[in-house]
Design an enzyme around this catalytic site. Structure first.
Site, short mmCIF file in Angstrom:
data_model
loop_
_atom_site.label_atom_id
_atom_site.label_comp_id
_atom_site.label_asym_id
_atom_site.label_seq_id
_atom_site.Cartn_x
_atom_site.Cartn_y
_atom_site.Cartn_z
N TYR A 126 0.80 -1.23 0.00
CA TYR A 126 0.00 0.00 0.00
C TYR A 126 0.84 1.28 0.00
O TYR A 126 0.28 2.38 -0.04
CB TYR A 126 -0.90 0.03 1.24
CG TYR A 126 -1.87 -1.12 1.32
CD1 TYR A 126 -2.92 -1.25 0.43
CD2 TYR A 126 -1.73 -2.10 2.31
CE1 TYR A 126 -3.81 -2.31 0.50
CE2 TYR A 126 -2.61 -3.17 2.39
CZ TYR A 126 -3.65 -3.27 1.49
OH TYR A 126 -4.53 -4.31 1.57
N HIS B 3 -4.54 6.05 -1.23
CA HIS B 3 -5.11 6.00 0.12
C HIS B 3 -4.05 6.19 1.21
O HIS B 3 -4.40 6.37 2.37
CB HIS B 3 -5.81 4.65 0.31
CG HIS B 3 -7.14 4.75 0.99
ND1 HIS B 3 -7.90 5.90 1.05
CD2 HIS B 3 -7.88 3.80 1.64
CE1 HIS B 3 -9.03 5.66 1.70
NE2 HIS B 3 -9.04 4.41 2.08
N ASN C 262 -10.00 1.55 7.99
CA ASN C 262 -11.37 1.52 8.53
C ASN C 262 -11.43 1.55 10.06
O ASN C 262 -12.50 1.78 10.62
CB ASN C 262 -12.10 0.27 8.04
CG ASN C 262 -12.33 0.29 6.54
OD1 ASN C 262 -11.95 1.23 5.86
ND2 ASN C 262 -12.97 -0.75 6.04
N ASN D 231 -13.59 6.52 5.01
CA ASN D 231 -13.79 5.53 6.07
C ASN D 231 -12.91 5.77 7.30
O ASN D 231 -13.32 5.48 8.42
CB ASN D 231 -13.56 4.12 5.53
CG ASN D 231 -14.69 3.65 4.65
OD1 ASN D 231 -15.83 4.10 4.78
ND2 ASN D 231 -14.40 2.74 3.73
#
Length: 205
Positions: free
Chosen positions: A32, A37, A84, A130
């Site tokens: 990631y 994000h 999240n 989120n």
């Protein structure tokens, strides 16, 4: 301005109680690292570099470090809970250090802004993000300042949102984002110093 910033971010051992928290949002794991994000993590890394702070200590389900911005000791956090559940890390640190919500600055990605655009806000709704949604849910407040970092919207409506935000930037978009991220230390220093209006006037374009 950068010579002044160098003086402002003192390269000396932090002292006194934690008065402020700066939280960069993202997902842990190498897969990631360069995704849209994770732009909150990227922003925090740039800030940490300017502060000469090592964000490597495992605490509050996060990688943490601390340093001085002016006369304030600031906790830097990269939650490792996955996006999240970012609120779990934020709430734990807030409760431990007794930091008020208004002194928790959150850096995160925003698909409603073009790559490299910045939006500074004193408070607000989750906007469909989120990580922000979980922070608001677990703390019960939306009164925290935030810096939204534009990553650009989906190329077409049917494009899967998760696939979009978990994909890397194009080379052009990354250049625009990197240029914006270079302003993060100055923005954070203004906000921590109580000059949020000045930060908004200069960087909300």
């Amino acid at each position: 301005m950068f010579s002044k910033l160098k003086d402002f971010f003192g390269g000396y051992a932090p002292t006194g109680p934690i008065e402020y928290m700066v939280v960069g949002l993202g997902n842990p794991g190498k897969q990631y690292e360069n995704t849209k994000h994770n732009v909150g993590f990227m922003a925090l890394d740039i800030l940490a570099g300017k502060m000469q702070a090592n964000v490597t200590r495992l605490k509050f389900q996060s990688l943490c470090g601390d340093g001085m911005i002016g006369d304030k000791r600031v906790l830097l956090m990269k939650p490792s809970t996955f996006m999240n559940k970012s609120g779990e890390a934020v709430r734990s640190a807030m409760q431990f250090y007794k930091v008020p919500m208004e002194n928790v600055l959150v850096l995160f990605d925003d698909i409603s802004l073009e790559p490299g655009k910045l939006r500074i806000r004193r408070k607000g709704s989750d906007g469909g993000h989120n990580g922000i949604k979980n922070i608001i849910y677990l703390t019960g407040k939306d009164t925290f300042p935030r810096v939204k970092i534009g990553v650009g919207g989906k190329p077409y409506p049917d494009y899967d949102l998760a696939d979009w935000v978990l994909a890397p930037f194009t080379s052009d978009a990354r250049k625009q984002v990197d240029a914006a991220l270079a302003n993060i230390p100055e923005i954070v220093s203004l906000i921590v110093s109580g000059k949020t209006d000045q930060a908004m006037n200069r960087f909300n374009k």
